[in-house]
Design an enzyme around this catalytic site. Sequence first.
Site, mmCIF file in Angstrom:
data_model
loop_
_atom_site.group_PDB
_atom_site.id
_atom_site.type_symbol
_atom_site.label_atom_id
_atom_site.label_comp_id
_atom_site.label_asym_id
_atom_site.label_seq_id
_atom_site.Cartn_x
_atom_site.Cartn_y
_atom_site.Cartn_z
ATOM 1 N N TRP A 181 59.907 80.396 -26.245
ATOM 2 C CA TRP A 181 59.977 80.825 -27.643
ATOM 3 C C TRP A 181 58.682 81.559 -27.970
ATOM 4 O O TRP A 181 57.592 81.107 -27.591
ATOM 5 C CB TRP A 181 60.115 79.630 -28.598
ATOM 6 C CG TRP A 181 59.932 80.043 -30.025
ATOM 7 C CD1 TRP A 181 60.860 80.635 -30.827
ATOM 8 C CD2 TRP A 181 58.735 79.930 -30.808
ATOM 9 N NE1 TRP A 181 60.318 80.904 -32.062
ATOM 10 C CE2 TRP A 181 59.004 80.486 -32.072
ATOM 11 C CE3 TRP A 181 57.457 79.422 -30.557
ATOM 12 C CZ2 TRP A 181 58.059 80.534 -33.092
ATOM 13 C CZ3 TRP A 181 56.510 79.479 -31.563
ATOM 14 C CH2 TRP A 181 56.811 80.024 -32.819
ATOM 15 N N GLU A 222 64.867 80.498 -26.828
ATOM 16 C CA GLU A 222 65.064 80.000 -28.193
ATOM 17 C C GLU A 222 64.849 81.111 -29.224
ATOM 18 O O GLU A 222 63.887 81.861 -29.153
ATOM 19 C CB GLU A 222 64.084 78.863 -28.453
ATOM 20 C CG GLU A 222 64.147 78.255 -29.847
ATOM 21 C CD GLU A 222 63.126 77.146 -30.036
ATOM 22 O OE1 GLU A 222 63.103 76.546 -31.121
ATOM 23 O OE2 GLU A 222 62.336 76.890 -29.103
ATOM 24 N N LYS A 224 64.634 82.540 -33.379
ATOM 25 C CA LYS A 224 63.984 82.153 -34.643
ATOM 26 C C LYS A 224 64.452 83.126 -35.717
ATOM 27 O O LYS A 224 64.625 84.320 -35.454
ATOM 28 C CB LYS A 224 62.464 82.231 -34.482
ATOM 29 C CG LYS A 224 61.676 81.812 -35.725
ATOM 30 C CD LYS A 224 61.054 80.450 -35.539
ATOM 31 C CE LYS A 224 60.057 80.140 -36.651
ATOM 32 N NZ LYS A 224 59.465 78.816 -36.514
ATOM 33 N N ASP A 255 67.762 75.762 -32.040
ATOM 34 C CA ASP A 255 66.991 74.841 -32.872
ATOM 35 C C ASP A 255 67.619 74.903 -34.255
ATOM 36 O O ASP A 255 67.703 75.979 -34.851
ATOM 37 C CB ASP A 255 65.523 75.289 -32.895
ATOM 38 C CG ASP A 255 64.631 74.389 -33.735
ATOM 39 O OD1 ASP A 255 64.964 74.150 -34.906
ATOM 40 O OD2 ASP A 255 63.573 73.981 -33.228
ATOM 41 N N HIS A 282 67.310 71.904 -29.789
ATOM 42 C CA HIS A 282 66.158 71.259 -30.397
ATOM 43 C C HIS A 282 66.641 70.704 -31.724
ATOM 44 O O HIS A 282 67.009 71.472 -32.630
ATOM 45 C CB HIS A 282 65.017 72.260 -30.630
ATOM 46 C CG HIS A 282 64.143 72.453 -29.439
ATOM 47 N ND1 HIS A 282 63.004 73.217 -29.479
ATOM 48 C CD2 HIS A 282 64.235 71.966 -28.171
ATOM 49 C CE1 HIS A 282 62.430 73.206 -28.284
ATOM 50 N NE2 HIS A 282 63.159 72.458 -27.479
ATOM 51 N N ASP A 292 60.506 71.708 -39.850
ATOM 52 C CA ASP A 292 60.313 70.685 -38.814
ATOM 53 C C ASP A 292 60.027 69.304 -39.384
ATOM 54 O O ASP A 292 59.073 68.632 -38.985
ATOM 55 C CB ASP A 292 59.200 71.108 -37.855
ATOM 56 C CG ASP A 292 59.644 72.236 -36.940
ATOM 57 O OD1 ASP A 292 60.671 72.074 -36.277
ATOM 58 O OD2 ASP A 292 58.963 73.279 -36.898
ATOM 59 N N ASP A 322 62.324 68.153 -31.886
ATOM 60 C CA ASP A 322 61.229 69.087 -32.159
ATOM 61 C C ASP A 322 60.890 69.045 -33.646
ATOM 62 O O ASP A 322 61.554 69.672 -34.460
ATOM 63 C CB ASP A 322 61.609 70.510 -31.744
ATOM 64 C CG ASP A 322 60.480 71.507 -31.961
ATOM 65 O OD1 ASP A 322 59.363 71.082 -32.316
ATOM 66 O OD2 ASP A 322 60.715 72.715 -31.764
#
Length: 413
Positions: A181, A222, A224, A255, A282, A292, A322
């Site tokens: 990532w 990953e 984002k 994620d 994640h 997070d 995560d």
Amino acid sequence: MSRYEEARKIYSSYGVDTEKALDTLKNVSISVHCWQGDDVMGFDSREALSGGIQTTGNYPGKATTPEELMADIDKAFSLIPGKKKLNLHASYAIFEDGEYADRDKIESKHFAKWVKFAKDRGLGLDFNPTYFSHPMVKDGLTLSSPDEEVRAFWVEHGKACIRIAEYFANETGIPSVINFWIPDGYKDIPADRIGPRARFKKSLDEILSVQYDKSKVFVTLESKVFGIGVESYTVGSAEFTLSYSMQNGLTPLMDNGHYHPTEVVSDKISSLLLFSDKIALHITRGVRWDSDHVVLFDDETKEIAKEIVRNDALERVFIATDYFDASINRISAWVTGVRNVSKALLFALLQPSAEMKRLQDENDMTALMVMHEELKTAPFGDIWNEFLRRENTDSDYITAVKNYEKKVLKERK
């Protein structure tokens, strides 16, 4: 009759075998992130966090040495039932006797202490290159940088990390998942969107030129949606990472904090399972954005688990946590979040999935809705407590956490 036996009878009336569910759950491995214990600082640099990474809070007792972090991991793992792996970032390299290697030069020997730690406890190790909090993150860019020196530095870091992941797998005898990532992007509207992505693609091609055993090392990529300082454009978008993974035989990683607030990862799992042999997750908790937070036993966590279980994909999904919260006791954050992932998996294993699919296929959506609602008040807690008992894990973990805080964490300077 024990509460478990009474609960077992109730679930049996729905066609659910609680013994099978418990036996399945005890063999599901969850990869636990090391960076909750020290607020993502690591040991290779004293650079402030950067690249969209931020922790908030200053709860006492943060681990500041490898020994402290390992002790905290031991404590957390003693309170978490079930099988576990340990997930490391490259920034957790341990240097001894004044030695230092920059991230493009790290080697397996810099993780030998982690390997010993894992082998002594029968744990597997997963890995992550660390593309943040470093002077060579120039203008917020790494693998997509137009500065060839910067880009080449981070390419070498990626290559080094693949070699280290294979070292982990060889030493522990357990396959290692390595996740890529990057934080690259722009705060405001860019003039060139394809250029950075082309450079990112070139960088990944170069990193993956490293030879490695694909039965031992699973490379994941990953995405984002945005981060602090890169609000307008992220190089590694969902479309880029998924397309690259599919074209190059990598394992796509999702994620659930890395999507728009109205998107849910649970709905994406079934699609990816139709096209990928394996996928990776994640599991985190975003609050309005990728914040997070500690994982809760909430609706989306349960839906993610249901999709894994009902699609018979427990052997096809790499499950990892995560998150990082510095505002509360860090041991409790670990234990609460990972327990909730296990809880969600058990909740899913206690669903009469075959019967519910039948009702859907017969378009009896009335009965399906009623069953969904009835299961919400089934005695799930009694089955969970039985799992804890069989794993020799106490349901009351806050007492142990507070005692550890008093005796260990508050003594740290």
